[in-house]
Design an enzyme around this catalytic site. Structure first.
Site, PDB file in Angstrom:
ATOM      1  N   SER A  31       0.716   3.526  -2.819  1.00 58.69           N
ATOM      2  CA  SER A  31       0.341   5.345  -2.991  1.00 58.69           C
ATOM      3  C   SER A  31       1.319   6.459  -3.520  1.00 58.69           C
ATOM      4  O   SER A  31       1.872   7.497  -3.619  1.00 58.69           O
ATOM      5  CB  SER A  31       0.173   5.270  -1.394  1.00 58.69           C
ATOM      6  OG  SER A  31       1.855   5.720  -0.193  1.00 58.69           O
ATOM      7  N   LYS A  32       2.650   6.049  -3.274  1.00 62.26           N
ATOM      8  CA  LYS A  32       4.155   6.551  -3.306  1.00 62.26           C
ATOM      9  C   LYS A  32       4.650   6.455  -4.602  1.00 62.26           C
ATOM     10  O   LYS A  32       4.585   7.691  -5.143  1.00 62.26           O
ATOM     11  CB  LYS A  32       5.529   6.617  -2.116  1.00 62.26           C
ATOM     12  CG  LYS A  32       5.017   6.929  -0.952  1.00 62.26           C
ATOM     13  CD  LYS A  32       4.697   8.533  -0.961  1.00 62.26           C
ATOM     14  CE  LYS A  32       4.913   8.580   0.912  1.00 62.26           C
ATOM     15  NZ  LYS A  32       4.162   9.625   0.961  1.00 62.26           N
TER      16      LYS A  32
ATOM     17  N   ALA B 148       0.716  -1.858   0.172  1.00 66.75           N
ATOM     18  CA  ALA B 148      -0.236  -0.284   0.184  1.00 66.75           C
ATOM     19  C   ALA B 148       0.613   1.767   0.185  1.00 66.75           C
ATOM     20  O   ALA B 148       0.732   1.777  -0.801  1.00 66.75           O
ATOM     21  CB  ALA B 148      -0.956  -0.490   1.117  1.00 66.75           C
ATOM     22  N   TYR B 149       2.080   1.093   0.464  1.00 65.59           N
ATOM     23  CA  TYR B 149       2.472   2.205   1.175  1.00 65.59           C
ATOM     24  C   TYR B 149       3.536   2.703  -0.500  1.00 65.59           C
ATOM     25  O   TYR B 149       3.613   3.745  -0.917  1.00 65.59           O
ATOM     26  CB  TYR B 149       3.702   1.805   2.308  1.00 65.59           C
ATOM     27  CG  TYR B 149       4.907   3.766   2.100  1.00 65.59           C
ATOM     28  CD1 TYR B 149       3.963   4.467   3.948  1.00 65.59           C
ATOM     29  CD2 TYR B 149       6.154   3.287   1.612  1.00 65.59           C
ATOM     30  CE1 TYR B 149       4.957   5.705   3.309  1.00 65.59           C
ATOM     31  CE2 TYR B 149       6.721   4.822   1.834  1.00 65.59           C
ATOM     32  CZ  TYR B 149       6.411   5.432   2.603  1.00 65.59           C
ATOM     33  OH  TYR B 149       7.155   6.837   2.723  1.00 65.59           O
ATOM     34  N   SER B 150       3.902   1.563  -1.037  1.00 68.63           N
ATOM     35  CA  SER B 150       5.010   1.869  -2.637  1.00 68.63           C
ATOM     36  C   SER B 150       3.787   1.960  -3.449  1.00 68.63           C
ATOM     37  O   SER B 150       4.121   3.259  -4.219  1.00 68.63           O
ATOM     38  CB  SER B 150       5.391   0.503  -2.382  1.00 68.63           C
ATOM     39  OG  SER B 150       6.392  -0.419  -1.393  1.00 68.63           O
TER      40      SER B 150
END
Length: 249
Positions: free
Chosen positions: A159-160, A155-157
């Site tokens: 989103s970024k 999710a973090y990857s």
């Protein structure tokens, strides 16, 4: 005393996620270099302390994933500052640490809502004020994870990566209008956000950095301050890197 005293004289800025970490460091430096700052953060108590520490003239407690709150804060900040020259989108969360097939749905939604949708809402609300003034600088905080992807951080990857794509689009849209938009892709650096991660994940990310250490907040803050200064005048829709050699593209 900053080596760049007066660099932001007469300039105004909104810094999201401004109550701690990189956001607070950037705000502190902008004020020290002559700028006027409004801090946005979801943590109202931390905002009060950060205002005293940074010298910000106004603070707004809001959740950037709520479009209505963002629109209201943008109007409030414009009124408090007189205009908006700079937007630093630093608000973000890491989310769960888990493989994709086990990733909690609620964590996925929350990470995308804050890191990507929230950043979009902030740009959407603030850009019209910049266009009205014929000048703007936007720094969107992405990550090396958005370029390479980190395992167990989908999710973090994602989103970024979305932040990088949004920035490229936004910068090209505004290229002839006096408003510059770029993204920063730091490797892991020492900050409160690391408390959201297991030590094993932090160790993994450190192991990927050729310099063999985590970054320091002040290193990324210095880069952001260049990105939102008048000196950054011929680079837009791009990414700046503070990764200790991890990403070189």
């Amino acid at each position: 005393m900053s080596a760049y005293a007066g660099r932001f004289a007469g300039r105004t800025a909104i810094v999201t996620g401004g109550a701690s970490g990189l956001g607070k460091a950037v705000a502190t430096r902008i004020v020290a270099e002559g700028g006027t700052v409004a801090l946005w953060d979801v943590n109202a108590d931390a905002l009060t302390a950060a205002q005293a520490e940074t010298g910000a003239v106004a603070v707004f407690a809001l959740d950037v994933s709520d479009q209505a709150q963002v629109e209201a804060a943008a109007a409030g900040a414009n009124a408090a500052l007189g205009r908006i020259d700079i937007l630093v989108n630093s608000a973000g969360i890491t989310g769960a640490t888990a493989p994709v097939h086990e990733y909690p749905l609620e964590s996925w939604r929350r990470v995308i809502d804050i890191n990507l949708n929230g950043l979009f809402y902030c740009c959407r609300a603030v850009v019209p004020f910049m266009l009205a003034g014929g000048y703007g600088r936007i720094a969107n905080l992405a990550s090396v994870a958005g370029k390479e992807g980190n395992p167990n951080a989908s999710a973090y990857s994602a989103s970024k990566a979305g932040v990088i794509g949004l920035t490229k689009s936004l910068g090209k849209e505004l290229a002839e209008k006096g408003v510059i938009a770029n993204a920063l892709t730091p490797a892991t650096f020492e900050s409160p956000i690391l408390a959201q991660l297991p030590q094993s994940q932090v160790d993994y990310m450190r192991s990927k950095i050729p310099m063999g250490r985590l970054g320091e907040i002040d290193e990324s803050a210095a880069m952001v301050c260049f990105m939102v200064s008048e000196e950054c005048s011929f680079t837009t829709a791009s990414t700046f890197d503070t990764s200790g050699g991890r990403t070189t593209f």
